[in-house]
Enzyme design. Structure first.
Site, short mmCIF file in Angstrom:
data_model
loop_
_atom_site.label_atom_id
_atom_site.label_comp_id
_atom_site.label_asym_id
_atom_site.label_seq_id
_atom_site.Cartn_x
_atom_site.Cartn_y
_atom_site.Cartn_z
N ASP B 766 0.88 7.69 5.98
CA ASP B 766 0.35 7.92 4.65
C ASP B 766 1.32 7.26 3.69
OD1 ASP B 766 -1.05 9.09 2.56
OD2 ASP B 766 0.37 10.74 2.49
N LYS B 767 0.88 7.01 2.48
CA LYS B 767 1.83 6.41 1.55
C LYS B 767 2.47 7.45 0.64
CE LYS B 767 0.93 4.74 -2.42
NZ LYS B 767 1.95 5.33 -3.25
N THR B 768 1.58 8.04 -0.17
CA THR B 768 2.10 8.91 -1.21
C THR B 768 2.83 10.08 -0.59
OG1 THR B 768 0.06 8.35 -2.28
CG2 THR B 768 1.45 9.97 -3.36
N PHE B 883 -8.16 1.91 -19.99
CA PHE B 883 -7.96 1.14 -18.77
C PHE B 883 -9.19 1.23 -17.88
CE2 PHE B 883 -6.72 0.82 -14.36
CZ PHE B 883 -5.91 -0.28 -14.39
N ARG B 940 6.81 -1.91 -9.32
CA ARG B 940 5.50 -2.12 -9.92
C ARG B 940 5.74 -2.73 -11.30
NH1 ARG B 940 1.83 3.24 -9.08
NH2 ARG B 940 2.41 3.64 -6.92
N GLY B 1017 -4.78 6.62 0.35
CA GLY B 1017 -5.90 6.86 -0.55
C GLY B 1017 -5.75 6.04 -1.82
#
Lengths: 339, 1682
Positions: B766-768, B883, B940, B1017
């Site tokens: 998973d990332k988060t 956005f 980022r 996700g």
């Protein structure tokens, strides 16, 4: 502070055990150990092998088959099962002094004392003198637990029933005269068998303990009359009985019959002619068995055993050979010393 | 009324066993009663025939009674036959048999009681087996006097064979099927026929249970042991013969009939005698679209339970066994209806059920219809409907539907059921059943070759150890269940709020939630304390997204407000049945005769946390197991390791081997008995049951099976468990996997998977929260071409200086940050600000601006108020262009107090740079360079730009905007874009903080040849960004493919293109590197395809290339695939295509993946690659993936504990993974392999001696060793050294395995223990056994003691062989042990010592004196071990066994060293030379890092322009609409003091304290007087940094001029920064000093309040006071330099 305490509570112990840092010896099969090790083991084995071989060569063994299969055998007449109380004479000569102490064995072959059901067919309670087991032998003795009249058999079971009952008398033939060689039948059984494992019931006379029981089917005499000459050598502690009850591991076996240690024969059997009188009672031909008598003396390592010495020599030589091969391989493909 | 749901038995096995029990009970009750009646009445009240008829009536009744649940076997022989046919799982056999036996036993007991007086009268009180007055035959069967053993055996075989033969054809649709409802009657007739024709010989039991049960009863009831011993132990015949007969009959049926019937098997042709559950099981685990849905099974079970409960007719009860899924259930309904052809109603109901399902759509789980089908079959009150109906505040009404309560239950046992259920489960293990079988065999005297205790002692040991472990596990499950179930929630009952436990909450209740509480069930939001019925939730537990989501209640209910009004609310909700779709809900609210549509927007799901909302009220719609959270949690699967599976296969092989050995020896026995034993009968007559040599051979076979069973001793399984447990403890104890910040040690939650950790090939991450900390911080910026590097806490002096001196660009930069966003703020009390951001990035930016003196204070729909350098400024907000994904930017247009209009824009740098005014070209270039630089660091990035607008321009735009607003929104966009010719730009970067050591870990793992897939996700940009920052994607990769097609075709095409490209690239590479060979391969492939495919090629495209080609791809590729494409790629026909492409890539990133897809990806790899997979994640959205991977790892302490609970291992940092795999996993694998090798070796060496001995003892199954030695060999003499090796062994130290990741490879390739290694082991074992038998045999046969007594007696031989064996295996373990700790020494030497002492003790006179019957070997040891020959024999045997092994190993190390050998060797050399270890641990990865760094410039900036705004629009619309501009102060208070007692919060606190830890000691102790609420996490965070250094002098001169310079030294951990302090303003609102720059570590507390931002102005001021001194100190050199 609470938090710090908590942290202490949760932090795993920093011990060598929990952190898998226990000091350890990490052996490695390095050439410095293995090759000299092989040489050493090889040399040691060769040494032992030579000693064993030499010792074994010094032992004399005399083996005579008396089954009586061949027609020219003196016991041929006894091999017919219908002949009862047959006695045969075996004549042999010894060229030089058969050094003593000489042991007198009888041997049987193709005889399966190690068959599972045979091995189990006895009642240890009975043999240890338990009178309750006299009247009610264990199931394991079946079918030798009760006779056809439902009388308990003592000692019960197949082993006891099939006890070896040939008897031998050894004569030295000096100038045609037969001189009986005294045979020592004491202490031929294991000490623990005689003193611990097998017990007669503490009833005197011993005969009374056998009331309401019958002797094993194949036996000519009941257990309390096994040795007429020595009243102490009767019942379950009869030496021959004990020897028989100690089952052999393999189907070809020999059992100690007597020692020749007494009188003139303490130093051994002198050269000369001997005559062995055999009371041939035990049938073995029905199952292709053979019977033999063996005379042998022993060394520090027991009886004659050539195999042991040769095996040691072979293994030792192989070790040395192997070490040479390894040395060559090692020299050729040397393990990299550095990265 | 007592709820039947509670009484229902959930475990299908128990249910079936109950049925079998009852069935057999009924059968026997009829039969034995009839027998008793006939017998005791001396055939005056019935004859032999009536007994037969009663039995057949019994069969019929019992079958009608139980057929629906198990198929009514009633007979172990029938069960066995069905097992053989594969219609009943083998695991059911023993449980069925035991329950049938029990049923028979109990029935006999009852018959005895019923006929007690009659029996007593008849027999005269003497219960006998023989004679005219015998009564035993009332119960069990006995043979006639005349019959021989073999005839009676045959009789039983034939009888049972007939039975099976006849009944198997009954259900065959292709033959002449019997009407299903008549089957019992027909079977009864068959039984009657058999008993009338074949029961004369021996009673016709044809049923082991029917015979053994009553026999056991008569044994216990006073007939004595004679019931077993009579007729020469005849009793085993009706036990064994029917089993054989049944199987024979079955085969006869198959051979003669079944295989020759016409037509292929239609599914209906399954015979109705098999269990229905089995029929359903197969189709229903897979849905039509190929999704496997574990939850459906659970749901199905629950549901089928419902059906069962509701069903009244017999037929419906048939449905309700184990219906594992909804679809399955419907199918059963239909099937049953068809089968029965019964009431029209039932048919209709079922059909309707099915049609409902189709309406809902394929794969859409809708359990209700089936239940309804059942209920409408029943024709009860409930009308047909598919939906769930819930009426608020009306428990009575809702109770009618019997919805699941809110109580969840994950435990398996309770106190009463533990023992039986657990034993049932354990005996489902083949091994345990096998040993039970052996035990039973040993009790048969004719066979028994070993004492019973040789098996029962180890078996009892194993069973009890496992039982204790299961009990502990279940206890913890109970505890966690009750913890969750007992949480408090406030329920509105009769207008009053009452505290209720969670488990007592019912569907239809209205409950009140307060801020930061967990949602107790799936709720319909009714009203909230916030305006417009809004509330915020965090759904991390559900989908892993930690940003907040807004939920809004339907307007009518939100007006209701508080509890007084809600108490009278009686709306009715009609909605869809429970399902697992997290993002979908459709329902309708009926209230006051009006309909309101409900959507997911109105729902609060269980597992969510209420945030930033004071309180809200919700109506419980789904509770407990029906909630979407529970529906999404799959059933726990029992995981096995590949070694386990291999071991099971090998054990089966060994069983086969054992049978072969048994057959060989049995044949030998047959020959021997015929040739020798027959003649030897004079001394040893055959036992009575043995009447010929063949039968003796048959018995001998079983005897040898018993003796040789030690090749697979039961201690194998215990030892494996113990070793794994040890490894698990080492994982738990590892300090290097302890996270001191979170205070969490690693935890091995499953103790059975350790060695699999050493074989992992694929990691799914998973990332988060797993790779990242989910913490955003402002990191670097470039303003007007000037780059600033504020570093970790942005203490960049120059930036501060720039702000301080009033650099306009810098000011604009921060002004933009403080204005251009959709963050909402709440100034709760003096000096305390709370920011609520939709995404953490936004929060990070606004907070950064705040820290640099541009404080965003508040906003109204039309204004934004900020404090700029201490000055309060209010801007008029003219427009927000929020956005979105297309624009990738957001803008605001504001008018400042001076009246100037300005447009501020921030967005993805790519998008923004395009729109810059051309005059800024030079600046753009510089900025682009900076961007590249930042991006290369994995940050980022986003760009900011502004433009001053003239009034005219604004007017014009706004006019167009207004008109465009009426048109489509895209035009608005276009218009807006047209105006954004932006003048200047600035760049800012945000760091999504990776967890510590993530890139290093990933580098090490990929060096270890582990492929890492990130399944997240997040959206694509974010994921790619992280991929770069954690070095998964690197610049030196050959190519990164991005798959983002939206249709099957496009995805297929993209995948193919990627693959072609890979092949092409690697071919060019190979061509360069390897020349001809590579080209040839490629050409061959191409040509072959052209030939074979030809025309089809156009249509179908090339098939996936052969895997070997794909395996040889040499370049480094990466694949990024987004959610839509993934959905297509996972479709059945695409799978292979996807797998072959993806697996050729070094890194794969899947974006926007749903929890279910995560699991699917894992399953796919498991299916196609046969590789070991590991899934690591931290949130509830990872649970499915964690469960379906071979190994699941949970990151603890981040997003709750759902993942941890589902995981097999848990720890708190991703970087621990490398230690878990490379160190613990590797060791575990190594140890387990060595253990298994040695274990099989030692047991073959031990057991095969019996085989050789067989040739010398007439194949009589005589053991070589003493029986005590056999019992103790595995559990005492040889267990500990091998356990010590299995637990402690190390080939190389842990640092080395991290240093050389290649050491991991043997595990992946399965090199250390496979079938080859196994054969080597057993070959060695057999060799040893040969030596151990023949060496003593050759030596001892002639040897004598020095007293002349021969040594060839059995006991001496046994002792010699046993001693040699123990010594040889000890030497062997000494050779195998590579790491001799004290423990190994103690165990090895101790075991040897133990052997000798136990042997001497067991053969001592003392023990013999006590039990003369038990210790036959008295004195053997003493007399044997004193003989030099014996020792020479042992030494010789040992040498012959060990020397070749030693030589072989030496040569192997020399000629073909493994990497581990080399490492070990160098290690030893180094130790000798006392050199310090040359390499640092990190050396290996550092190289990788540097490579990518060196190629920084190669990549364009576009790749990382991931502007990580959340994918949805922000709060823009909400802001402009004016909704929710109020945040109650109460919410703030609760927010501040929300440290509730819930466990999840405790975890969070831990985590929070971790972020605080470094400076916390000083931070907490130093006074912070103006902190209103010191416990607010971000506040304490900031203050702690501010107050970080106690040794810094606290300056009192607040009024000091900014340029006051005091030299003071400050600690390095708090880098000083200049803090230009202006005049202190006394105004309360203006306490903030102008120009305050607070170098605060900017982190959103991801776990705490994502999007929630608080700051204490006071703290800022406080900071200022302290910073002045240091600021000036560090300023001075700069000044001087100037």
């Amino acid at each position: 502070m609470v938090k710090e305490e908590k942290e202490i509570a949760n932090r795993p112990d920093n011990t060598a055990f929990t952190q898998q840092r226990l000091p350890a010896w990490q052996p490695m099969l390095s050439a410095g150990i293995v090759i000299p090790g092989f040489v050493l083991i090889g040399l040691a084995f060769i040494g032992i092998g030579v000693a064993l071989f030499v010792t074994s060569r010094s032992i004399t063994v005399l083996e005579i088959d008396y089954t009586g299969v061949e027609k020219d055998s003196p016991c041929y007449k006894c091999s017919d099962a219908d002949v009862k109380n047959c006695v045969c004479n075996l004549v042999f000569s010894i060229d030089s002094l058969f050094e003593g102490p000489v042991f007198f064995y009888y041997g049987l072959s193709n005889y399966f004392q190690n068959y599972r059901k045979y091995a189990a067919s006895k009642d240890d309670d009975q043999l240890s003198g338990d009178l309750d087991a006299f009247t009610a032998p264990s199931d394991s003795c079946s079918p030798y637990d009760y006779n056809s009249n439902d009388k308990p058999i003592v000692p019960c079971g197949a082993i006891a029933n099939s006890m070896f009952n040939d008897t031998f008398k050894l004569y030295r033939v000096v100038n045609g005269a037969k001189k009986l060689v005294p045979l020592d039948g004491k202490g031929i059984a294991w000490w623990t068998d005689y003193n611990v494992k097998y017990r007669n019931p503490s009833v005197t006379p011993l005969k009374n303990a056998f009331n309401n029981t019958v002797k094993p089917i194949f036996w000519p005499k009941p257990a309390y009359q096994l040795d007429a000459s020595d009243p102490a050598n009767n019942g379950f502690i009869n030496q021959d009985f004990l020897v028989w009850m100690r089952r052999a591991a393999l189907p070809d076996f020999r059992k100690l019959y007597r020692r020749i240690t007494e009188g003139d024969y303490a130093k051994g059997l002198p050269a000369g002619n001997y005559s062995l009188t055999i009371a041939y009672n035990y049938p073995v031909l029905s199952f292709d068995g053979t019977k033999k008598v063996v005379f042998s003396n022993v060394s520090w390592m027991g009886g004659k055993n050539e195999f042991l010495g040769i095996a040691y020599l072979v293994v030792g030589s192989l070790c040395v050979l192997m070490s040479i091969v390894m040395l060559i391989v090692y020299a050729k493909f040397k393990f990299p010393e550095e990265d | 009324m007592l709820n039947r749901r509670v009484l229902r038995v959930r475990n299908p096995l128990i249910r079936e066993c109950m049925a079998e029990f009852l069935g057999t009970f009924v059968l026997l009750l009829f039969g034995c009663s009839a027998a008793a009646q006939v017998k005791t009445s001396r055939e005056t009240k019935g004859q032999f025939l009536s007994v037969n008829m009663a039995f057949s009536v019994g069969v019929m009744s019992a079958m009608y009674l139980t057929k629906g649940i198990t198929g009514a076997h009633l007979n172990p022989a029938v069960s066995l036959s069905f097992c053989v046919l594969g219609q009943v799982p083998w695991g059911r056999l023993v449980p069925y048999f035991l329950s049938q036996l029990l049923g028979a036993y109990v029935a006999s007991g009852l018959v005895y009681l019923v006929y007690y007086d009659a029996i007593m009268e008849f027999s005269g009180g003497v219960l006998t087996v023989y004679g005219p007055n015998e009564t035993a035959s009332i119960f069990a069967t006995y043979p006639s006097e005349y019959i021989s053993l073999s005839s009676s055996f045959l009789d039983q075989v034939v009888g049972t064979g007939m039975l099976m033969l006849c009944i198997l054809s009954l259900g065959e649709k292709r033959n002449t099927p019997a009407p299903p409802e008549l089957i019992p009657a027909i079977v009864a007739a068959i039984v009657l026929g058999i008993s009338m024709s074949m029961s004369a010989n021996c009673g016709g039991a044809i049923n082991p249970a029917r015979d053994l049960g009553p026999r056991l009863f008569t044994l216990t009831a006073g007939w004595g042991t004679e019931v077993f011993t009579c007729y020469n132990y005849w009793f085993w015949v009706p036990l064994v013969a029917p089993l054989i007969g049944g199987v024979l009959g079955t085969f006869m049926y198959l051979i003669f009939i079944h295989w020759h019937l016409p037509d292929p098997d239609p599914p209906e042709s399954l015979t109705p005698l098999s269990t229905i559950s089995d029929k359903v099981l197969q189709p229903s685990t897979m849905w039509d679209n190929g999704e496997t849905i574990p939850w459906a099974i659970a749901e199905g079970r629950r549901l089928s339970g419902d059906v069962q409960k509701e069903a009244s007719s017999r037929r419906e009860r048939n449905i309700a066994t184990d219906g594992p899924s909804v679809r399955g259930c419907v199918r059963v309904c239909v099937w049953e209806a068809r089968e029965g052809e019964t009431e029209r109603q039932g048919w209709d109901g079922a059909a309707r059920g099915q049609s409902n399902l189709t309406e809902i759509g394929t794969g859409d789980p809708s359990p209700r219809p089936c239940g309804d089908a059942a209920s409408s079959v029943k024709g009860v009150f409930r009308s047909y409907k598919e939906e769930r109906k819930v009426r608020a505040n009306d428990r009575e009404y809702n109770e009618k539907f019997q919805y699941a309560s809110n109580c969840i239950m994950t435990s398996k046992y309770n106190i009463v059921t533990f023992l039986p259920v657990n034993l049932f489960e354990q005996f489902q293990e083949v091994a345990n059943t096998y040993f039970l079988f052996l035990l039973i065999l040993q009790l048969i005297p004719q066979i028994s070759s070993l004492s019973w205790f040789t098996t029962i002692v180890p078996l009892a040991l194993v069973l009890s150890i496992t039982a204790v472990k299961d009990a502990t596990d279940d206890y913890f499950r109970h505890k966690s269940d009750s913890q969750v179930n007992n949480r408090q929630s406030q329920v509105l009952i009769r207008g009053l709020l009452q505290n209720e436990k969670w488990m007592n909450v019912r569907v239809g209740d209205i409950i009140k939630l307060e801020n930061n509480q967990f949602v107790a069930a799936d709720l319909l939001l009714l009203s909230s304390s916030e305006p417009h019925g809004l509330c915020y939730i965090e759904t991390a537990e559900l989908d892993g997204e930690s940003n907040m989501k807004v939920r809004q209640s339907v307007s009518v209910t939100s007006e209701l407000g508080d509890q007084n009004n809600l108490a009278s609310f009686n709306g009715e909700v009609v909605c869809e049945p429970p399902n697992n779709k997290l993002d979908r809900f459709c329902g309708t609210l009926y209230w006051r005769d009006k309909k309101y549509t409900l959507s997911n927007q109105n729902m609060l799901l269980r597992g969510c946390v209420l945030r930033n909302t004071e309180a809200c009220y919700g109506l419980v719609i789904f509770a407990g197991p029906d909630t979407k959270l529970m529906q999404n949690s799959g059933r726990t699967k029992f995981k096995r390791t590949s070694i386990d599976r291999l071991m099971n296969t090998l054990v089966l092989w060994i069983f086969g081997f054992l049978v072969c050995m048994g057959v060989i020896l049995a044949l030998g026995n047959a020959v021997w008995e015929r040739e020798v034993g027959f003649l030897f009968q004079s001394y040893l007559p055959w036992d009575p049951p043995v009447d010929n040599f063949l039968f003796s051979a048959f018995l001998s076979f079983w005897s040898y099976v018993i003796i040789l069973n030690t090749v697979v001793p039961i201690s194998l399984y215990v030892s494996v468990e113990v070793i794994r447990l040890g490894h698990s403890y080492f994982i738990n104890w590892d300090q290097q996997m302890f996270c001191s910040q979170c205070n969490t040690p690693a935890e091995a939650r499953t103790t059975t998977l350790n060695e699999e950790l050493g074989q992992v090939e694929y990691i799914f991450s998973d990332k988060t929260g797993t790779l990242t900390q989910n913490i955003m911080s402002f990191n670097k910026c470039s303003i007007n071409g000037q780059t600033y590097d504020p570093d970790f806490c942005f203490y960049d002096d120059t930036l501060l200086e720039a702000v301080k001196v009033g650099d306009t660009h810098t000011h604009k930069f921060f002004r933009l940050l403080s204005l251009c966003h959709t963050v909402m703020s709440e100034e709760k009390s003096e000096g305390e600000l709370l920011y609520k951001a939709q995404s953490p990035d936004e929060g990070a930016l606004v907070t950064a601006a705040r820290n640099f003196g541009f404080v965003f204070r508040s906003r109204t729909p039309g204004t934004i108020t900020t404090t700029e350098m201490g000055r309060s400024v209010t801007y008029t907000l003219l427009a927000i262009l929020d956005f979105n994904n297309i624009r990738k930017r957001m803008s605001v247009i504001v008018r400042n107090p001076e009246g100037r209009i300005c447009l501020y824009c921030k967005g993805a740098d790519t998008v923004l740079l395009e729109r810059l005014h051309p005059c800024n070209q030079e600046l753009m270039n510089i900025t682009s360079d900076h961007l590249n630089e930042y991006a290369a660091d994995g940050l980022r990035t986003l760009a900011l730009a502004y433009r001053d607008l003239s009034e005219d321009e604004w007017e014009a735009w706004s006019e167009r905007h207004r008109s465009a607003a009426k048109a489509a929104s895209c035009r608005e966009d276009r218009l807006a874009a047209a105006y954004e010719q932006i003048e200047q730009d600035m760049v800012v970067t945000i760091e999504d903080k990776l967890q510590e050591g993530v890139p290093e870990t990933i580098a090490v793992l990929s060096l270890a040849n582990i492929k890492i897939w990130v399944l997240t996700g997040d959206k694509q940009e974010t994921a790619v960004n992280i991929g770069y920052s954690c070095k998964m994607l690197t610049d030196d990769m050959t190519e990164v493919f991005i798959i983002s097609g939206n249709t099957v075709q496009s995805v297929r095409q993209e995948l193919r293109r990627a693959r072609d490209r890979m092949i092409e690239m690697s071919r060019t590479r190979d061509g360069k590197e390897e020349g001809v060979e590579g080209c040839f391969m490629g050409n061959g492939f191409r040509e072959g395809q052209g030939d074979s495919r030809g025309g089809e090629k156009q249509l179908q495209g090339p098939p996936p290339p052969p895997s070997n080609l794909m395996d040889n791809i040499s370049g480094e590729f990466a694949l990024v695939i987004n959610g839509h494409s993934l959905a297509h790629a996972l479709e059945a026909d695409m799978e292979t295509e996807f797998v072959s492409t993806a697996c050729a890539c070094k890194a794969v990133i899947c974006c926007r993946v749903t929890p279910l897809q995560k699991a699917q990806v894992v399953e796919m790899i498991k299916k196609h690659k046969k590789a070991v997979t590991l899934a690591i994640g931290d949130g509830a959205n990872d649970v499915s993936m964690i469960k379906s991977a071979h190994i699941g790892v949970g990151i603890s302490g981040q997003e709750g504990i759902q993942a941890v609970l589902a995981s097999d291992y848990s720890f708190s940092q991703f970087r621990f993974l490398q230690r878990l795999l490379l160190v613990h996993g590797r060791w575990s694998y190594l140890r387990m392999c060595r253990f298994l090798c040695y274990f099989f070796y030692k047991n073959f060496a031990f057991t095969m001696v019996h085989f050789w001995f067989g040739f010398y003892c007439g194949f009589s199954a005589q053991t070589v060793y003493d029986q005590y030695f056999i019992t103790l060999y595995n559990i005492v003499y040889t267990s500990l050294p091998v356990l010590a090796m299995g637990i402690f062994d190390q080939d190389v130290p842990d640092q080395r395995s991290l240093e050389y990741p290649k050491l991991y490879e043997p595990g992946q390739l399965n090199l250390l223990f496979n079938k080859r290694e196994f054969f080597i082991c057993i070959a060695q074992g057999i060799y040893t056994s040969v030596v151990l038998f023949f060496v003593p045999c050759a030596i001892l046969s002639d040897a004598t003691q020095s007293t002349g007594v021969p040594l060839a007696d059995y006991q001496t031989f046994a002792v010699t062989t046993a001693t040699a064996l123990v010594i040889v295996v000890s030497v062997q373990i000494a050779l195998d042990t590579g790491f001799w700790t004290v423990i190994n020494h103690v165990f090895v030497w101790g075991s040897l010592g133990l052997y000798f002492s136990i042997m001497l003790a067991l053969q001592s006179q003392t023990l013999f004196g006590i039990f003369p019957n038990q210790f036959h070997f008295v004195g053997s040891a003493q007399s044997t071990l004193l003989q030099p020959v014996v020792w020479l024999t042992i030494a010789l045997a040992t040498a012959i066994c060990i020397v070749p092994v030693l030589a072989f190993r030496f040569l192997k190390v020399d000629l073909k060293p493994q990497l581990s050998d080399t490492v070990r060797y160098t290690q030893l050399v180094r130790q000798k030379k006392r050199k310090p270890a040359g390499r640092s641990v990190g050396g290996a990865w550092r190289g990788v890092g540097s490579v990518s760094e060196s190629r920084l410039g190669a990549r364009g900036s576009s790749r990382r322009s991931g502007y990580a705004f959340a994918h949805t629009e922000g709060f823009g619309e909400l802001i402009t609409s004016g909704k929710n501009m109020r945040l109650s102060s109460l919410a703030m208070a609760t927010f501040a003091s929300r440290h509730s007692s819930s466990w999840i919060d405790t975890l969070r606190r831990k985590k929070h304290s971790h972020t605080n830890t470094p400076p916390s000691a000083s931070g907490e102790s130093s006074p912070a007087p103006s902190c209103v609420s010191g416990s607010i996490p971000p506040l304490s965070n900031s203050s702690s940094v501010l107050c970080g250094s106690q040794d810094a002098p606290i300056e009192e001169e607040t009024g000091a001029a900014p340029d006051t310079q005091t030299a003071s030294t400050s600690s390095t951990q708090n880098p000083p920064a200049p803090a230009p302090a202006s005049e202190a303003d006394d105004g309360s609102a203006q306490t903030l000093n102008a120009g305050v720059l607070t170098p605060v570590a900017l982190r959103s507390q991801g776990g705490d309040s994502p999007g929630g931002w608080t700051i204490s102005l006071g703290a800022v001021q406080e900071a200022l006071l302290r910073w002045k001194g240091r600021a000036s100190a560090s300023n001075s050199p700069v000044k001087l330099a100037e």
